[in-house]
Design an enzyme around this catalytic site. Structure first.
Site, PDB file in Angstrom:
ATOM      1  N   CYS A  17       5.284  -9.807 -25.991  1.00 24.21           N
ATOM      2  CA  CYS A  17       5.548  -8.699 -27.458  1.00 24.21           C
ATOM      3  C   CYS A  17       5.225  -7.422 -26.931  1.00 24.21           C
ATOM      4  O   CYS A  17       4.611  -6.608 -26.575  1.00 24.21           O
ATOM      5  CB  CYS A  17       6.009  -9.631 -28.486  1.00 24.21           C
ATOM      6  N   CYS A  20       1.368  -6.505 -27.946  1.00 25.96           N
ATOM      7  CA  CYS A  20       0.877  -6.828 -26.393  1.00 25.96           C
ATOM      8  C   CYS A  20       0.379  -5.166 -25.501  1.00 25.96           C
ATOM      9  O   CYS A  20      -0.167  -5.266 -25.542  1.00 25.96           O
ATOM     10  CB  CYS A  20       1.524  -8.145 -25.530  1.00 25.96           C
ATOM     11  N   CYS A  85     -17.763  -2.445  17.119  1.00 21.50           N
ATOM     12  CA  CYS A  85     -18.850  -3.174  17.223  1.00 21.50           C
ATOM     13  C   CYS A  85     -19.024  -2.653  15.129  1.00 21.50           C
ATOM     14  O   CYS A  85     -18.296  -2.832  14.644  1.00 21.50           O
ATOM     15  CB  CYS A  85     -20.494  -1.655  17.082  1.00 21.50           C
ATOM     16  N   CYS A  88     -18.208  -0.016  13.118  1.00 22.51           N
ATOM     17  CA  CYS A  88     -16.494   0.091  13.181  1.00 22.51           C
ATOM     18  C   CYS A  88     -16.006  -0.228  12.452  1.00 22.51           C
ATOM     19  O   CYS A  88     -14.863   0.135  11.302  1.00 22.51           O
ATOM     20  CB  CYS A  88     -15.930  -0.569  14.552  1.00 22.51           C
ATOM     21  N   ASP A 500      23.181  29.254 -13.063  1.00 18.49           N
ATOM     22  CA  ASP A 500      23.256  29.977 -11.762  1.00 18.49           C
ATOM     23  C   ASP A 500      24.194  30.460 -11.368  1.00 18.49           C
ATOM     24  O   ASP A 500      25.596  28.727 -11.113  1.00 18.49           O
ATOM     25  CB  ASP A 500      21.838  29.671 -11.025  1.00 18.49           C
ATOM     26  N   ASP A 699      19.659  26.458  -7.762  1.00 15.99           N
ATOM     27  CA  ASP A 699      19.385  25.469  -7.274  1.00 15.99           C
ATOM     28  C   ASP A 699      17.959  26.346  -6.102  1.00 15.99           C
ATOM     29  O   ASP A 699      17.578  25.538  -5.850  1.00 15.99           O
ATOM     30  CB  ASP A 699      20.194  24.948  -6.225  1.00 15.99           C
ATOM     31  N   ASP A 703      14.871  30.489  -9.740  1.00 20.45           N
ATOM     32  CA  ASP A 703      15.147  29.546 -10.398  1.00 20.45           C
ATOM     33  C   ASP A 703      14.207  28.788 -11.536  1.00 20.45           C
ATOM     34  O   ASP A 703      15.031  28.268 -12.351  1.00 20.45           O
ATOM     35  CB  ASP A 703      16.476  28.728 -10.724  1.00 20.45           C
TER      36      ASP A 703
END
Length: 804
Positions: A17, A20, A85, A88, A500, A699, A703
């Site tokens: 709920c 929590c 090895c 690595c 714009d 865009d 802007d």
């Protein structure tokens, strides 16, 4: 965000709920180094911003577990190649464990495999493979090994089994109860069902096996000095169960069955609560349908060219730089650049445009778009979470996981709700046993249980996040991406929209229309100089000039020096000549006499064209005019905004005559022209200071300041990444109708949230007094409580069917 500041999201299981979610949120916010933590109950997800120098992902995870909840993980195995090895294996293990989102990585040299446990919301298998590759080794996913993080489906299945088991045991008790009513006394009932020990045999598994989750949840909550729904359920059902046990014991030796048994109350309550939880889990799953639909758009495999061989591999194994082959009719798997072939690509899933876009060598292609009729070879440039679609999914997930300001009220109330309810329940019991029905325990007891059960704060906790999830998800299907819940809330208040011009009202792809040479020079030579100067600029008008010059097959001269002057034009040295190309302001600034050009300029501008003056060595040389085409939908979209009582203003760096001509064509009365990039933000501030709620739509890079300053910044999705980063909403389709759609979606979502909050509050305001005065049987209170949560979620889901 500083270098040490990070953000992580974790899927949390075990919340029941709003209390929590609040407890986890408060617990995380108290951690040293955590800047901000939010927990979304509907998504069962936390988002934490923290200082990585002070705290780690592991510390955050441990805190969540300490509070009594679990963090959902995904586990995968990878085959590792190139290890020689133990060093690595150690190197790879250390490298993987340092990755954000990886909680544990083990590398086995002998078996040549790695087992990685990670947060799927933070990192993908492709990121893990990429890290191994960077370390100088190879990694391949073991497809036959995967522990899925589809915890919600698993939880639904678990709840379904518990519910079936619970209803089978509760049905005999319900049968015994129903046959006691006067209207239903005709129903046959076996006499043994009234035996208290038989009823206890049916009720005990329900109480302690099925109901164990409520006891565990209540214990964890009380251990952390708080209370949640589990506390209410555990108290209410335990009271009913143990009182019935007491009644059964005192009936021993009696020839009559115990008169006051409440085994059916506790069992039916638990069964109804499980039913509500089952409906709720299914509904919450449906509220993230938008994410599932977006994920469903992704290709599952890719055909790559490695070492001269064609190989079909899982999408997660594609690496940056891979050559990917895309056949006709196939989805493009990742973002990339075409290196061979040509085709038409259907990008409607991204832009909403149904007409396929032609793609040739050098063109950018987007993952999950559809290759229509040609064969393409492309180089992968963005994979995994960096692809355009993955970024869209992340924006939607972030919006769904964030909190709208309106939710804070519900959070504050639910944080103190359970202790208040327990207090009301005890007062109810005392009032009944002392004044209403003195000395009669059963009536006081029933009223107390009814109050405890009906007052679950689930509906309150789900009211806002489910609406935000459904609203932002539905908006994404229309190509509108809200970055956060707060933006979805704020947008409905917008009363002024600033547009714009270039790339927003217009297509942003102007073409060269007029060339007027004013100094006796040949047109070809004039254009060769001007085109060379403009080629260095990234402005759309400059691109239009260059394309127009190149279309006339005119060679461009060499440029020695170049300077772009934002809002004015360009300055360049071409063939030993000092050139200026730009506005009247640029000429005035450099003392160029343009009186002879003024009449021609005004005539071109009256036609809606953008006219630029050119000077060579300080003398007027000519005029170049370009015209931008207006988007087909701009006129209707602006009319639609006006019909919604929204003031529309167009802003541009163009001169006043050109701007007015464009404004007249699309029905915009207020036009602010000749505004420098920094001036756009100032115009936004002026309107805000006058009391307006302003949305800025743009865009371009220029802007970005205005987009960031506006109450809501809307970036056209076909524009620049910087504009989209600064904006609060991205309009993927580039259609101005999306502005009205975004505002409408916000209005509908806010209306839905207010409906949910009203009914969640009203439910408790009405339900608690009814239960307290004894007009609500405990089992009916349980049914009503379950119904309240489900009804709130179902109301929110109506947003998924909204038509714009």
């Amino acid at each position: 965000m500083s270098d040490s500041m990070k953000e992580t999201s974790m899927q949390i299981s075990g919340m029941t709920c709003a209390a929590c979610a609040n407890r986890i949120e408060k617990g995380l916010n108290r951690l040293e180094g955590v800047k901000e933590a939010t927990v979304n109950l509907a998504l069962e997800k936390s988002v934490v911003k923290y200082d990585a120098e002070m705290i780690s992902d592991t510390d955050i995870e441990m805190k969540i577990q300490d509070l009594g909840y679990d963090v959902v993980k995904e586990k995968r195995e990878f085959t590792i190649t190139g290890m020689t090895c133990a060093a690595c294996a150690t190197r790879i293990e250390k490298g993987l464990n340092k990755l954000d989102g990886v909680s544990k990585a083990n590398v086995n040299l002998a078996l040549e495999h790695a087992t990685v446990e990670y947060a799927p919301s933070e990192i993908t298998p492709a990121d893990i493979i990429q890290r191994v590759e960077k370390l100088g080794y190879g990694a391949i996913i073991k497809e036959d090994y995967r522990e899925s993080a589809d915890f919600r489906q698993k939880e639904i299945q678990r709840q379904k089994k518990r519910f079936i088991f619970s209803i089978m045991l509760s049905f005999p008790l319900l049968w015994a109860m129903v046959s006691h009513f006067r209207l239903t006394s005709f129903i046959y009932m076996p006499d043994f069902l009234m035996n208290p020990w038989v009823q206890m045999a049916f009720a005990t598994p329900v109480q302690f096996i099925i109901g164990k989750q409520f006891y565990v949840g209540a214990y964890k909550a009380l251990k952390n000095k708080s209370a949640n729904m589990d506390v209410l359920v555990a108290m209410g059902t335990s009271a009913a169960y143990f009182f019935s046990v007491y009644q059964a014991i005192i009936s021993v030796g009696s020839h009559h069955h115990a008169a006051q048994l409440y085994f059916e109350t506790s069992s039916i309550l638990i069964t109804l609560i499980l039913l509500g939880k089952l409906f709720e889990a299914k509904a919450k799953g449906r509220s993230s349908e938008a994410i599932k639909k977006l994920m469903g758009l992704q290709a599952k495999t890719a055909l790559v060219l490695r070492n001269g061989e064609e190989r079909e591999i899982p999408l997660e194994e594609v690496l940056v730089g891979d050559l990917v082959l895309v056949k006709p009719g196939e989805k493009i798997p990742v973002d990339g650049e075409v290196v061979e072939g040509n085709s038409a690509v259907d990008e409607s899933m991204l832009t909403g445009e149904s007409i396929p876009v032609d793609k040739t060598i050098g063109a950018i292609v987007i993952g999950s778009t559809l290759n229509k009729n040609g064969y393409l070879k492309m180089k992968a440039t963005k994979i995994g979470k960096d692809t355009a679609l993955s970024q869209i999914i992340k924006v939607v997930e972030d919006a769904q996981g964030s909190k709208a300001p309106i939710q804070r009220l519900a959070d504050r109330i639910s944080g103190v709700f359970v202790p208040i309810v327990v207090g009301i329940a005890l007062i109810t019991f005392l009032v009944w046993i002392i004044w209403v029905n003195p000395g009669v325990f059963t009536s006081a007891f029933e009223a107390m249980i009814a109050v405890l059960v009906i007052a679950c704060p689930c509906a309150l906790g789900l009211a806002t996040p489910t609406s935000i999830m459904a609203g932002s998800g539905r908006a994404a299907e229309f190509g509108i991406l809200f970055k956060a819940g707060e933006h979805l809330e704020t947008t409905h208040r917008i009363d002024t929209v600033i547009l714009d011009k270039t790339g927003t009202v217009t297509n942003g792809t102007p073409v060269l229309t007029n060339v007027i040479v004013g100094n006796g020079m040949e047109e070809e030579e004039f254009l060769s100089l001007i085109g060379a100067a403009e080629k260095q600029s990234e402005h759309p008008l400059a691109e239009a000039i260059v394309q127009g010059v190149q279309a006339r097959k005119i060679a461009l001269s060499d440029v020695r020096e170049f300077e772009a002057i934002p809002g004015y034009g360009v300055k360049a040295v071409v063939k030993q000549n000092m050139l200026l190309v730009g506005t009247r302001k640029l000429m005035k600034r450099n003392n160029v006499d343009i009186a002879s050009a003024e009449a021609v300029m005004e005539e071109l501008e009256a036609q809606g064209k953008t006219a630029m003056i050119a000077s060579i060595e300080g003398e007027y040389a000519g005029i170049i005019a370009v015209a931008d085409t207006i988007k087909e939908t701009s006129l209707d979209a602006i009319a639609r905004l006006k019909a919604m009582d929204i003031e529309v203003i167009m802003i541009t760096g163009d001169n006043q005559r050109t701007a007015n001509a464009i404004g007249n064509q699309v029905g915009i009365d207020q036009v602010i022209a000749e505004v420098l990039p920094e001036g756009k933000a100032e115009e936004v501030k002026k309107l805000q200071n006058s009391g307006k709620k302003v949305a800025m739509v743009g865009d371009g890079i220029n802007d970005a300041p205005a987009l960031a300053l506006a109450d809501i910044g809307m970036a056209i999705g076909t524009g620049t990444d910087i504009a989209m980063e600064a904006a609060d909403i991205t309009l993927i389709r580039g259609d101005l109708n999306s502005i009205a759609d975004a505002i409408l979606m916000s209005r509908k979502t806010m209306r839905n949230i207010k409906q949910n909050l009203f009914w969640a509050f009203a439910y408790n305001v009405i339900g608690i007094p009814i239960a307290a005065i004894g007009l609500l049987a405990p089992w009916l209170a349980g049914a009503a409580m379950a119904f309240s949560s489900v009804s709130v979620v179902l109301n929110a889901l109506r947003l998924q069917r909204v038509k714009l």
